[in-house]
Enzyme design. Structure first.
Site, PDB file in Angstrom:
ATOM      1  CG  HIS A 149      -1.874   1.180   1.200  1.00  0.00           C
ATOM      2  ND1 HIS A 149      -3.147   1.102   0.642  1.00  0.00           N
ATOM      3  CD2 HIS A 149      -1.743   2.460   1.628  1.00  0.00           C
ATOM      4  CE1 HIS A 149      -3.746   2.272   0.748  1.00  0.00           C
ATOM      5  NE2 HIS A 149      -2.906   3.112   1.343  1.00  0.00           N
ATOM      6  CB  CYS A 150       2.034   3.363  -2.684  1.00  0.00           C
ATOM      7  SG  CYS A 150       3.197   4.720  -2.986  1.00  0.00           S
ATOM      8  N   PRO A 151       1.699   4.997   0.435  1.00  0.00           N
ATOM      9  CG  PRO A 151       3.238   5.655   2.066  1.00  0.00           C
ATOM     10  CD  PRO A 151       2.884   4.508   1.167  1.00  0.00           C
ATOM     11  N   GLY A 154      -1.636   6.942  -2.185  1.00  0.00           N
ATOM     12  CA  GLY A 154      -2.883   6.719  -1.459  1.00  0.00           C
ATOM     13  C   GLY A 154      -3.705   5.568  -1.997  1.00  0.00           C
ATOM     14  CG  ASN A 155      -5.220   2.705  -5.012  1.00  0.00           C
ATOM     15  OD1 ASN A 155      -5.791   1.922  -4.255  1.00  0.00           O
ATOM     16  ND2 ASN A 155      -5.515   2.774  -6.303  1.00  0.00           N
TER      17      ASN A 155
END
Length: 288
Positions: A149-151, A154-155
């Site tokens: 999950h890539c901050p 945001g997805n």
């Protein structure tokens, strides 16, 4: 119904776009890319365009456009969300037709490509997760071939949007390296010009260059601080692709022994499998 299917993910425009619950963090990433790129165009790009070739600012603009398009495409795409099923107690046994009184067994062993896999039953999505599928605690969805999950976007990054993410990281790394090289070159060229025109020594010429070209100097520092992350991330994911691993698998050390059942036998075959195998249709109707 939509919340049941998508967990915490946000469904936009009638299901055409899907983002994580922290999708707004993508705006910060956009600013981190756009603001220095615009400053670069107004200073470094303008200098090289006037003194040397208009190809330099054109390349910068193309890399910026590619980075932004790929960023937004990754941030608002379905990463490979697995459709949820009804709660176990709401389902009927296919053999007897009776309602289940308890959840299915927690684990289920299968053999795939000569390797044993332990499928785990997800009590949130009410499914047995297929191999390489992991439940994201942020989006609250099981994602096929879950990478992470890539901050920054945001997805989640999974099977359906990994190729977009990798191209975004590659374009951003190239933009970062290109901006750093040209900004540093601009400072160096101006320093030499001032040294020759004003007869200053190299130290005074450098100080005067910083005074006259503060944006180019600031861009050089900014890009230097980021290039290790952007280019390093690109190289890291290139390694993952060549070995057909996900970030999740590599961090967990699942195939540290080198016995990876998903490897196609070599870097070229693995790249083809990960990046060129095509994007399958969604497992659910995004408009529901």
């Amino acid at each position: 119904m939509a919340q049941k299917v998508y967990g915490n993910s946000q469904v936009l425009c009638g299901g055409r776009f899907i983002s994580g619950p922290d999708g707004r963090s993508c705006a910060a990433t956009v600013l981190m890319v756009v603001v220095p790129s615009v400053a670069w165009q107004l200073t470094v790009g303008k200098f090289f365009g006037e003194q040397y070739s208009g190809l330099v600012p054109f390349v910068g603009a193309v890399l910026l456009l590619a980075s932004l398009v790929l960023l937004l495409a990754t941030a608002f795409s379905d990463p490979g969300i697995m459709p949820r099923q009804k709660d176990a107690t709401e389902q009927e046994d296919p053999l007897t037709g009776a309602r289940r009184t308890k959840q299915p067994q927690r684990y289920y062993d299968i053999i795939l490509r000569g390797h044993t896999f332990k499928l785990k039953y997800c009590v949130t999505c009410n499914i047995y997760r297929p191999p390489r599928c992991t439940h994201c605690s942020v989006c609250e969805n099981c994602v096929e071939r879950f990478d992470h999950h890539c901050p920054w976007i945001g997805n989640c990054v999974g099977k359906r949007n990994y190729w977009l993410f990798y191209n975004f990281v590659s374009a951003t790394g190239a933009l970062n390296a290109f901006s750093l090289a040209t900004a540093a070159a601009h400072v160096g060229i101006r320093c030499q010009e001032i040294e020759l025109e004003q007869g200053e020594d190299s130290t005074n010429a450098f100080v005067e260059t910083l005074r006259q070209e503060p944006f180019s100097a600031a861009l050089t520092i900014y890009c230097t601080l980021l290039v290790w992350f952007t280019v390093g991330l690109c190289l890291y994911h290139s390694y993952l692709i060549c070995t057909n691993q996900t970030t999740y698998e590599q961090i967990k050390g699942l195939y540290s022994s080198g016995n990876n059942p998903f490897s196609r036998g070599g870097p070229v075959a693995n790249c083809s499998d990960v990046l060129c195998s095509g994007v399958r249709p969604r497992d659910f109707d995004g408009r529901t």
